[in-house]
Design a protein around this motif. Structure first.
Motif, PDB file in Angstrom:
ATOM      1  N   GLU A 171     -22.454  11.237  25.869  1.00 48.88           N
ATOM      2  CA  GLU A 171     -23.231  12.034  26.820  1.00 48.88           C
ATOM      3  C   GLU A 171     -24.724  11.893  26.552  1.00 48.88           C
ATOM      4  OE1 GLU A 171     -21.798  15.973  26.272  1.00 48.88           O
ATOM      5  OE2 GLU A 171     -19.818  15.555  27.147  1.00 48.88           O
ATOM      6  N   ARG A 172     -25.088  11.943  25.279  1.00 50.61           N
ATOM      7  CA  ARG A 172     -26.508  11.874  24.909  1.00 50.61           C
ATOM      8  C   ARG A 172     -27.104  10.514  25.236  1.00 50.61           C
ATOM      9  NH1 ARG A 172     -31.532  12.409  23.835  1.00 50.61           N
ATOM     10  NH2 ARG A 172     -32.301  13.208  21.837  1.00 50.61           N
ATOM     11  N   ALA A 175     -27.400   9.880  29.060  1.00 52.45           N
ATOM     12  CA  ALA A 175     -28.529  10.631  29.628  1.00 52.45           C
ATOM     13  C   ALA A 175     -29.855   9.950  29.280  1.00 52.45           C
ATOM     14  CB  ALA A 175     -28.517  12.064  29.107  1.00 52.45           C
ATOM     15  N   TYR A 176     -29.953   9.444  28.047  1.00 55.45           N
ATOM     16  CA  TYR A 176     -31.178   8.755  27.638  1.00 55.45           C
ATOM     17  C   TYR A 176     -31.365   7.473  28.454  1.00 55.45           C
ATOM     18  CZ  TYR A 176     -34.604   6.295  24.785  1.00 55.45           C
ATOM     19  OH  TYR A 176     -35.719   5.612  24.369  1.00 55.45           O
ATOM     20  N   LYS A 178     -30.164   6.705  31.372  1.00 54.60           N
ATOM     21  CA  LYS A 178     -30.466   7.045  32.766  1.00 54.60           C
ATOM     22  C   LYS A 178     -31.933   7.439  32.910  1.00 54.60           C
ATOM     23  CE  LYS A 178     -29.222   7.965  37.065  1.00 54.60           C
ATOM     24  NZ  LYS A 178     -30.400   8.669  37.593  1.00 54.60           N
ATOM     25  N   SER A 179     -32.454   8.168  31.933  1.00 50.73           N
ATOM     26  CA  SER A 179     -33.859   8.579  31.994  1.00 50.73           C
ATOM     27  C   SER A 179     -34.807   7.396  31.860  1.00 50.73           C
ATOM     28  CB  SER A 179     -34.167   9.598  30.889  1.00 50.73           C
ATOM     29  OG  SER A 179     -34.193   8.981  29.604  1.00 50.73           O
ATOM     30  N   THR A 183     -28.864   2.726  35.994  1.00 43.93           N
ATOM     31  CA  THR A 183     -28.073   3.385  37.040  1.00 43.93           C
ATOM     32  C   THR A 183     -26.642   2.859  37.123  1.00 43.93           C
ATOM     33  OG1 THR A 183     -28.880   1.813  38.706  1.00 43.93           O
ATOM     34  CG2 THR A 183     -30.106   3.888  38.450  1.00 43.93           C
ATOM     35  N   SER A 205     -19.924  11.402  31.950  1.00 41.25           N
ATOM     36  CA  SER A 205     -21.357  11.447  31.668  1.00 41.25           C
ATOM     37  C   SER A 205     -22.160  10.719  32.733  1.00 41.25           C
ATOM     38  CB  SER A 205     -21.637  10.822  30.293  1.00 41.25           C
ATOM     39  OG  SER A 205     -20.964  11.503  29.271  1.00 41.25           O
ATOM     40  N   VAL A 206     -21.690   9.552  33.122  1.00 38.64           N
ATOM     41  CA  VAL A 206     -22.392   8.783  34.153  1.00 38.64           C
ATOM     42  C   VAL A 206     -22.377   9.533  35.479  1.00 38.64           C
ATOM     43  CG1 VAL A 206     -22.370   6.659  35.514  1.00 38.64           C
ATOM     44  CG2 VAL A 206     -22.002   6.561  33.032  1.00 38.64           C
ATOM     45  N   ALA A 208     -22.192  12.756  35.869  1.00 41.19           N
ATOM     46  CA  ALA A 208     -23.086  13.909  35.737  1.00 41.19           C
ATOM     47  C   ALA A 208     -24.550  13.513  35.872  1.00 41.19           C
ATOM     48  CB  ALA A 208     -22.859  14.593  34.397  1.00 41.19           C
ATOM     49  N   GLU A 209     -24.880  12.274  35.499  1.00 41.80           N
ATOM     50  CA  GLU A 209     -26.253  11.803  35.576  1.00 41.80           C
ATOM     51  C   GLU A 209     -26.574  11.136  36.908  1.00 41.80           C
ATOM     52  OE1 GLU A 209     -28.679  12.312  33.462  1.00 41.80           O
ATOM     53  OE2 GLU A 209     -27.376  13.445  32.092  1.00 41.80           O
TER      54      GLU A 209
END
Length: 391
Positions: A171-172, A175-176, A178-179, A183, A205-206, A208-209
């Motif tokens: 998850e971490r 998210a990193y 994606k930021s 994509t 996780s993907v 959610a992002e």
């Protein structure tokens, strides 16, 4: 056997971490039978208790440590046990008496012995199958279990999982990534339970992002299987980031093939497993790859002290033993001698902090951890995005 005191909540993290840093400079000693003996001029002999009996002690609560001290996993078990003893001695041993039990000779038998000898809390076991054997015995005696396993499937109903859960790492890092513009994600996961849970974590996780998983492939760790999985992944669709949900050693095999078929700009993502293989960080094959894990700041101090005492480095999981003792000691102020362990204190929403940084147990019994993002490079792993200090 050995004994304990103290760790702070997140709100008092700076105070406790300062004390912990000082404690890491103090002396310590070994306990488990068969573990490496202390080295150096300040070394003392292990504390030995009479065979077949435990001493009477009305001023400390009994805590059992269940780990493999013999057999194929003895190295990991002894590292955890030695680190736990370091924590006991570093913190004074004023509130608990800790006793070691070898799970390699039978986890259920070890749990039954621990309960019969009056222990009101179990730290361990390490393996998920051992947790399943221990849980019903502990539950019947109203003895909570704080396991070192990372299998979230064994958590709940009196069992707390302290190990590093792969889903949180994934998850971490997703998210990193994606930021940073990723994509379209792909995933390489090993066959088995770890791979199944990594797959689920990646998909969730993907989603959610707001990204997209374009390919998810399984392999069996053989060179041919890894190559075939990457071929299928590359033929499926274009991607800009790929999760290698396995060890850094597997990543070293897979990375050149991924980059050859997906482009040099493909982002390589890893899991918490990479944090156990520091020597591979500078391998050119995974240069620039990123992963999420617990912080290594205080662990380096623990490892340095461990080497002085035992003549060799610990396994990375040794920090779980140290932090488990600190956690119990912190709660010890609310634990009246001879009473049941105050299990409700484990789910304090403010959490706790230790060698591996901030963590807290949810109502599901799983340790939620504050993770940092690290990157592989010529000088080793470097921190790109630090772990939060609290929740």
């Amino acid at each position: 056997m050995a004994e304990v005191t103290a760790l702070g909540q997140i709100g008092r993290a700076s105070k406790w971490l300062a004390l912990l840093g000082a404690a890491m400079l103090s002396a310590c000693q070994v306990v488990p039978k068969g573990a490496p003996r202390p080295v150096g001029p300040a070394a003392k002999p292990p504390i030995q208790e009479p065979v077949g009996q435990l001493p009477t002690d009305t001023q400390r609560n009994r805590v059992a440590l269940l780990v493999p001290l013999t057999g194929p996993n003895a190295g990991v078990g002894e590292s955890i046990a030695n680190a736990a003893n370091m924590a006991v001695l570093d913190t004074g041993g004023k509130t608990i008496r800790m006793t070691m039990y070898d799970t390699a000779t039978g986890a259920a038998a070890a749990a039954q012995k621990a309960v019969a000898e009056g222990n009101r809390l179990i730290l361990g076991p390490l393996l998920a199958e051992d947790v399943r054997s221990v849980a019903p015995i502990a539950r019947a005696a109203r003895v909570p279990v704080i396991s070192f396993s990372n299998d979230v499937g064994v958590a709940g109903n009196g069992v707390f999982v302290m190990g590093f859960a792969p889903a949180q790492s994934i998850e971490r890092i997703v998210a990193y990534a994606k930021s940073r513009g990723a994509t379209k994600f792909a995933g390489l996961v090993p066959a088995g339970l770890y791979g199944q849970r990594a797959s689920t974590a990646l998909l969730r996780s993907v989603e959610a992002e707001g990204g997209q998983v374009v390919s998810l492939q399984t392999f069996d760790r053989s060179a041919g299987s890894i190559n075939a999985a990457i071929t299928r992944m590359s033929n499926a669709s274009a991607y800009d980031a790929v999760l290698i949900a396995d060890s850094a050693r597997v990543a070293v095999q897979a990375a050149p093939i991924i980059r050859a078929r997906g482009g040099s700009s493909t982002r390589l993502l890893g899991t918490e497993l990479w944090n156990t293989e520091k020597s591979l960080a500078s391998n050119p094959a995974i240069k620039g790859a990123v992963f999420a894990s617990v912080s290594d700041g205080l662990y380096k101090q623990l490892a340095s002290k461990y080497r002085v005492r035992f003549g060799k480095g610990p396994y990375r999981l040794s920090s779980l033993g140290y932090d488990a003792v600190l956690l119990v000691t912190r709660i010890g102020s609310d634990w009246k001698f001879g009473s049941l362990f105050p299990v409700g204190r484990l789910t304090d929403p403010g959490g706790f902090t230790g060698i591996d940084g901030a963590f807290r147990f949810g109502r599901d019994g799983i340790a939620d951890r504050a993770l940092e993002v690290q990157q592989a490079g010529p000088g080793g792993f470097v921190v790109l995005d630090g772990a939060p200090r609290g929740f």
